[in-house]
Design a protein around this motif. Structure first.
Motif, PDB file in Angstrom:
ATOM      1  N   VAL A   6       0.931  -1.047   0.176  1.00 20.90           N
ATOM      2  CA  VAL A   6      -0.024   0.063   0.126  1.00 20.90           C
ATOM      3  C   VAL A   6       0.872   1.129  -0.085  1.00 20.90           C
ATOM      4  O   VAL A   6       1.663   1.352   0.888  1.00 20.90           O
ATOM      5  CB  VAL A   6      -0.995  -0.132   1.339  1.00 20.90           C
ATOM      6  N   ARG A   7       0.837   1.929  -1.113  1.00 14.34           N
ATOM      7  CA  ARG A   7       1.755   3.126  -1.152  1.00 14.34           C
ATOM      8  C   ARG A   7       0.695   4.341  -0.805  1.00 14.34           C
ATOM      9  O   ARG A   7      -0.363   4.469  -0.918  1.00 14.34           O
ATOM     10  CB  ARG A   7       2.225   3.390  -2.725  1.00 14.34           C
ATOM     11  N   SER A   8       1.627   5.343  -0.308  1.00 11.29           N
ATOM     12  CA  SER A   8       0.796   6.793  -0.136  1.00 11.29           C
ATOM     13  C   SER A   8      -0.171   6.793   0.925  1.00 11.29           C
ATOM     14  O   SER A   8      -1.244   7.174   0.867  1.00 11.29           O
ATOM     15  CB  SER A   8       0.328   7.514  -1.385  1.00 11.29           C
ATOM     16  N   VAL A  13      -3.374   8.005   9.122  1.00  7.90           N
ATOM     17  CA  VAL A  13      -4.104   6.538   9.006  1.00  7.90           C
ATOM     18  C   VAL A  13      -3.118   5.376   9.612  1.00  7.90           C
ATOM     19  O   VAL A  13      -3.610   4.576  10.572  1.00  7.90           O
ATOM     20  CB  VAL A  13      -4.504   6.218   7.642  1.00  7.90           C
ATOM     21  N   LYS A  14      -1.749   5.461   9.301  1.00  5.34           N
ATOM     22  CA  LYS A  14      -1.043   4.677   9.838  1.00  5.34           C
ATOM     23  C   LYS A  14      -0.776   4.674  11.248  1.00  5.34           C
ATOM     24  O   LYS A  14      -0.778   3.503  11.788  1.00  5.34           O
ATOM     25  CB  LYS A  14       0.618   4.747   9.273  1.00  5.34           C
ATOM     26  N   ARG A  16      -3.065   5.694  13.186  1.00  9.72           N
ATOM     27  CA  ARG A  16      -4.529   4.944  13.810  1.00  9.72           C
ATOM     28  C   ARG A  16      -4.434   3.378  13.863  1.00  9.72           C
ATOM     29  O   ARG A  16      -5.077   2.854  14.444  1.00  9.72           O
ATOM     30  CB  ARG A  16      -5.700   5.792  13.280  1.00  9.72           C
ATOM     31  N   LEU A  17      -3.947   3.039  12.603  1.00  7.30           N
ATOM     32  CA  LEU A  17      -3.781   1.358  12.517  1.00  7.30           C
ATOM     33  C   LEU A  17      -2.906   0.926  13.445  1.00  7.30           C
ATOM     34  O   LEU A  17      -3.206  -0.117  14.036  1.00  7.30           O
ATOM     35  CB  LEU A  17      -3.360   1.482  11.003  1.00  7.30           C
ATOM     36  N   ARG A  18      -1.653   1.534  13.754  1.00  2.17           N
ATOM     37  CA  ARG A  18      -0.853   1.206  14.683  1.00  2.17           C
ATOM     38  C   ARG A  18      -1.676   1.054  16.241  1.00  2.17           C
ATOM     39  O   ARG A  18      -1.407   0.269  17.226  1.00  2.17           O
ATOM     40  CB  ARG A  18       0.275   2.035  14.752  1.00  2.17           C
ATOM     41  N   ILE A  19      -2.417   2.139  16.486  1.00  2.00           N
ATOM     42  CA  ILE A  19      -3.128   2.120  17.856  1.00  2.00           C
ATOM     43  C   ILE A  19      -4.075   1.012  17.804  1.00  2.00           C
ATOM     44  O   ILE A  19      -4.492   0.246  18.727  1.00  2.00           O
ATOM     45  CB  ILE A  19      -3.823   3.448  18.198  1.00  2.00           C
ATOM     46  N   ARG A  20      -4.881   0.787  16.899  1.00  2.00           N
ATOM     47  CA  ARG A  20      -5.961  -0.050  16.608  1.00  2.00           C
ATOM     48  C   ARG A  20      -5.350  -1.396  16.787  1.00  2.00           C
ATOM     49  O   ARG A  20      -5.794  -2.488  17.525  1.00  2.00           O
ATOM     50  CB  ARG A  20      -6.778  -0.028  15.373  1.00  2.00           C
ATOM     51  N   VAL A  32      -4.073  -5.418   9.668  1.00  2.00           N
ATOM     52  CA  VAL A  32      -4.565  -4.873   8.025  1.00  2.00           C
ATOM     53  C   VAL A  32      -5.388  -6.189   7.390  1.00  2.00           C
ATOM     54  O   VAL A  32      -6.263  -6.245   6.700  1.00  2.00           O
ATOM     55  CB  VAL A  32      -3.667  -4.481   7.272  1.00  2.00           C
ATOM     56  N   ARG A  33      -4.665  -7.366   7.581  1.00  2.00           N
ATOM     57  CA  ARG A  33      -5.333  -8.689   7.053  1.00  2.00           C
ATOM     58  C   ARG A  33      -6.674  -8.771   7.704  1.00  2.00           C
ATOM     59  O   ARG A  33      -7.548  -9.362   7.116  1.00  2.00           O
ATOM     60  CB  ARG A  33      -4.393  -9.718   7.634  1.00  2.00           C
ATOM     61  N   GLU A  34      -6.753  -8.497   8.908  1.00  2.00           N
ATOM     62  CA  GLU A  34      -8.176  -8.676   9.653  1.00  2.00           C
ATOM     63  C   GLU A  34      -9.192  -7.651   9.262  1.00  2.00           C
ATOM     64  O   GLU A  34     -10.195  -8.059   8.749  1.00  2.00           O
ATOM     65  CB  GLU A  34      -8.051  -8.531  11.275  1.00  2.00           C
ATOM     66  N   ILE A  35      -8.579  -6.620   8.797  1.00  2.00           N
ATOM     67  CA  ILE A  35      -9.763  -5.399   8.292  1.00  2.00           C
ATOM     68  C   ILE A  35     -10.031  -5.926   6.926  1.00  2.00           C
ATOM     69  O   ILE A  35     -11.342  -5.769   6.446  1.00  2.00           O
ATOM     70  CB  ILE A  35      -8.820  -4.276   8.260  1.00  2.00           C
ATOM     71  N   LEU A  36      -9.099  -6.422   6.058  1.00  2.00           N
ATOM     72  CA  LEU A  36      -9.281  -6.802   4.841  1.00  2.00           C
ATOM     73  C   LEU A  36     -10.148  -8.022   4.741  1.00  2.00           C
ATOM     74  O   LEU A  36     -11.139  -8.006   3.997  1.00  2.00           O
ATOM     75  CB  LEU A  36      -7.980  -6.937   3.954  1.00  2.00           C
TER      76      LEU A  36
END
Length: 81
Positions: A6-8, A13-14, A16-20, A32-36
């Motif tokens: 995933v570019r750009s 977002v990165k 918030r993703l780390r916190i999540r 990310v795998r779980e979200i997808l």
């Protein structure tokens, strides 16, 4: 297994993703795998209430319903005069 890049990605977002991911006790990659997986699962055809009802009761052994016999003749048609 496939890999994607995933570019750009916005820094916020990165972050918030780390916190999540930390809240769920996972790495960012696992999060990310779980979200997808969840996102793709939502695209499946929704089950009708009848199927969901059947599955819920099948899990506890099912339910037998007594269907009363029909009683004679035809019913009168409703008149909307």
């Amino acid at each position: 297994m496939a890999a994607i890049t995933v570019r750009s990605l916005d820094d916020d977002v990165k972050h918030r993703l780390r916190i999540r991911a930390a809240k769920h006790g996972r790495s960012m990659e696992a999060e990310v795998r779980e979200i997808l997986v969840d996102a793709v699962a939502e695209e499946e055809e929704p089950k009708s209430w009848v199927i969901r009802f059947h599955e819920a009761f099948a899990a506890i052994g099912g339910v037998e319903l007594d269907i009363p016999p029909r009683t004679g003749g035809h019913r009168e048609m409703v008149k909307f005069d």
